[in-house]
Design an enzyme around this catalytic site. Structure first.
Site, mmCIF file in Angstrom:
data_model
loop_
_atom_site.group_PDB
_atom_site.id
_atom_site.type_symbol
_atom_site.label_atom_id
_atom_site.label_comp_id
_atom_site.label_asym_id
_atom_site.label_seq_id
_atom_site.Cartn_x
_atom_site.Cartn_y
_atom_site.Cartn_z
ATOM 1 N N GLU A 1 32.614 119.328 22.669
ATOM 2 C CA GLU A 1 33.012 118.366 23.691
ATOM 3 C C GLU A 1 33.567 119.129 24.900
ATOM 4 O O GLU A 1 33.561 118.645 26.016
ATOM 5 C CB GLU A 1 34.090 117.462 23.090
ATOM 6 C CG GLU A 1 34.451 116.258 23.880
ATOM 7 C CD GLU A 1 35.397 115.356 23.091
ATOM 8 O OE1 GLU A 1 36.553 115.219 23.539
ATOM 9 O OE2 GLU A 1 34.996 114.800 22.063
ATOM 10 N N SER B 1 40.192 117.268 20.820
ATOM 11 C CA SER B 1 39.086 117.317 19.858
ATOM 12 C C SER B 1 38.010 118.244 20.412
ATOM 13 O O SER B 1 37.477 118.001 21.494
ATOM 14 C CB SER B 1 38.498 115.922 19.646
ATOM 15 O OG SER B 1 39.456 115.070 19.063
ATOM 16 N N ARG C 1 31.082 110.381 25.352
ATOM 17 C CA ARG C 1 31.547 111.598 26.017
ATOM 18 C C ARG C 1 30.548 112.086 27.071
ATOM 19 O O ARG C 1 30.376 113.283 27.271
ATOM 20 C CB ARG C 1 31.829 112.712 24.996
ATOM 21 C CG ARG C 1 32.902 112.369 23.975
ATOM 22 C CD ARG C 1 34.258 112.132 24.616
ATOM 23 N NE ARG C 1 35.231 111.678 23.645
ATOM 24 C CZ ARG C 1 35.534 110.402 23.424
ATOM 25 N NH1 ARG C 1 34.929 109.452 24.111
ATOM 26 N NH2 ARG C 1 36.444 110.064 22.528
#
Length: 301
Positions: A297, A227, A177
């Site tokens: 995230e 998420s 990420r």
């Protein structure tokens, strides 16, 4: 920031319909909440994007760049700067053999569909990801075992000083990420992908299977940013949250999804503060119970 002054500086380059004062960012982000931006700019093509960045740099005006807003949350106080939204108009795509050339504003799901139509395999994992291609590169988006780093050959970008930069995949520093663009602030303007030749029906079936799995196991009917937390090494964020007894926990209109604990959803009327307070509560509780600190995230502006 003097919005009117910046507006007038941009007006020679940007159509009036692409400039918005006091823009409600809840309308441009998948969380459907958050404050207003002093000025929102929507360039209609790459020339307008170049001109916008050049002007903002020259005026030393603070700005952030976003795509489809599927991984971004603006605080309730808003953003006293310019938000540059890369989307429609900066979304061309061309396919030559196994190579895809695309602009950053195109939706990742569209690129995945075009790949399938050309019997190219490797992007099936991306068929249900709601973000733009540029945003997907920026955060090395991934799902179901696939990541953007697996298919990217190179990128073209504008550096903060206005100069162009071409990067081969090994200089993008892809990680979980993350990418170098998070450090440099470069603005992606072009992406080159390489996919394998495959069987169109098999590719289509795999996409159908993954989308069915996503719809069954994720709260796709409620506003969220996917998420919320990065996967900690050796763990799964959703499992840690569930084991800490937090599944279904709510703060105001924000809730840890009862369907998938890795998601924070807006059940209606959630403020950005509700979401951030719930994030902090989840982080602290999980850390107290497992010793693992969860990191978001989602980009919080």
């Amino acid at each position: 920031m003097n919005q009117k002054e910046i507006y007038n500086k941009l007006l020679p380059y940007i159509e009036e319909s692409g400039l918005h004062f006091d823009a409600p960012m809840r309308e441009y982000t998948s969380f459907r909440t958050g404050g207003n931006a002093a000025l929102l700019v929507e360039p209609a093509n790459l020339f307008e994007l170049f001109s916008t960045v050049e002007t903002l740099n020259k005026e030393k005006c603070p700005f952030v760049v976003m795509g489809n807003g599927s991984n971004t949350l603006f605080r309730d106080e808003g953003y006293n700067g310019v938000v540059v939204r890369v989307g429609e108009g900066i979304d061309r795509i061309r396919i030559e053999g196994n190579v895809i050339f695309a602009e950053p504003g195109i939706l990742l799901s569209t690129v995945s569909k075009k790949a399938m139509e050309h019997s190219l395999t490797g992007l099936e994992f991306a068929s249900g990801i709601p973000g733009s291609l540029g945003g997907a590169i920026y955060m090395n988006a991934g799902a179901y075992g696939g990541e953007m780093k697996d298919v990217v050959i190179s990128t073209a970008s504008i550096q903060r000083n206005g100069m162009m930069k071409d990067r081969k995949v090994d200089s993008i520093n892809f990680g979980y990420r993350k990418s170098i663009f998070q450090e440099t602030g470069e603005i992606i303007i072009g992406v080159k992908l390489y996919l394998q030749s495959g069987n169109q029906e098999e590719i289509k079936e795999r996409m159908k299977e993954l989308n069915a799995k996503r719809n069954e196991k994720q709260p796709v009917s409620l506003p969220s940013a996917g998420s919320f937390f990065k996967r900690p090494q050796g763990h799964f964020a959703g499992r840690l949250i569930e084991e800490a007894g937090l599944k279904g926990l709510s703060v105001g209109g924000a809730r840890v999804s009862p369907l998938h604990a890795g998601f924070i959803v807006n059940e209606g009327g959630a403020t950005a503060k509700d979401i951030i307070d719930l994030m902090k509560l989840v982080q602290q509780t999980v850390y107290d119970k497992s010793g693992v600190m969860l990191n978001p995230e989602v980009r919080i502006i």
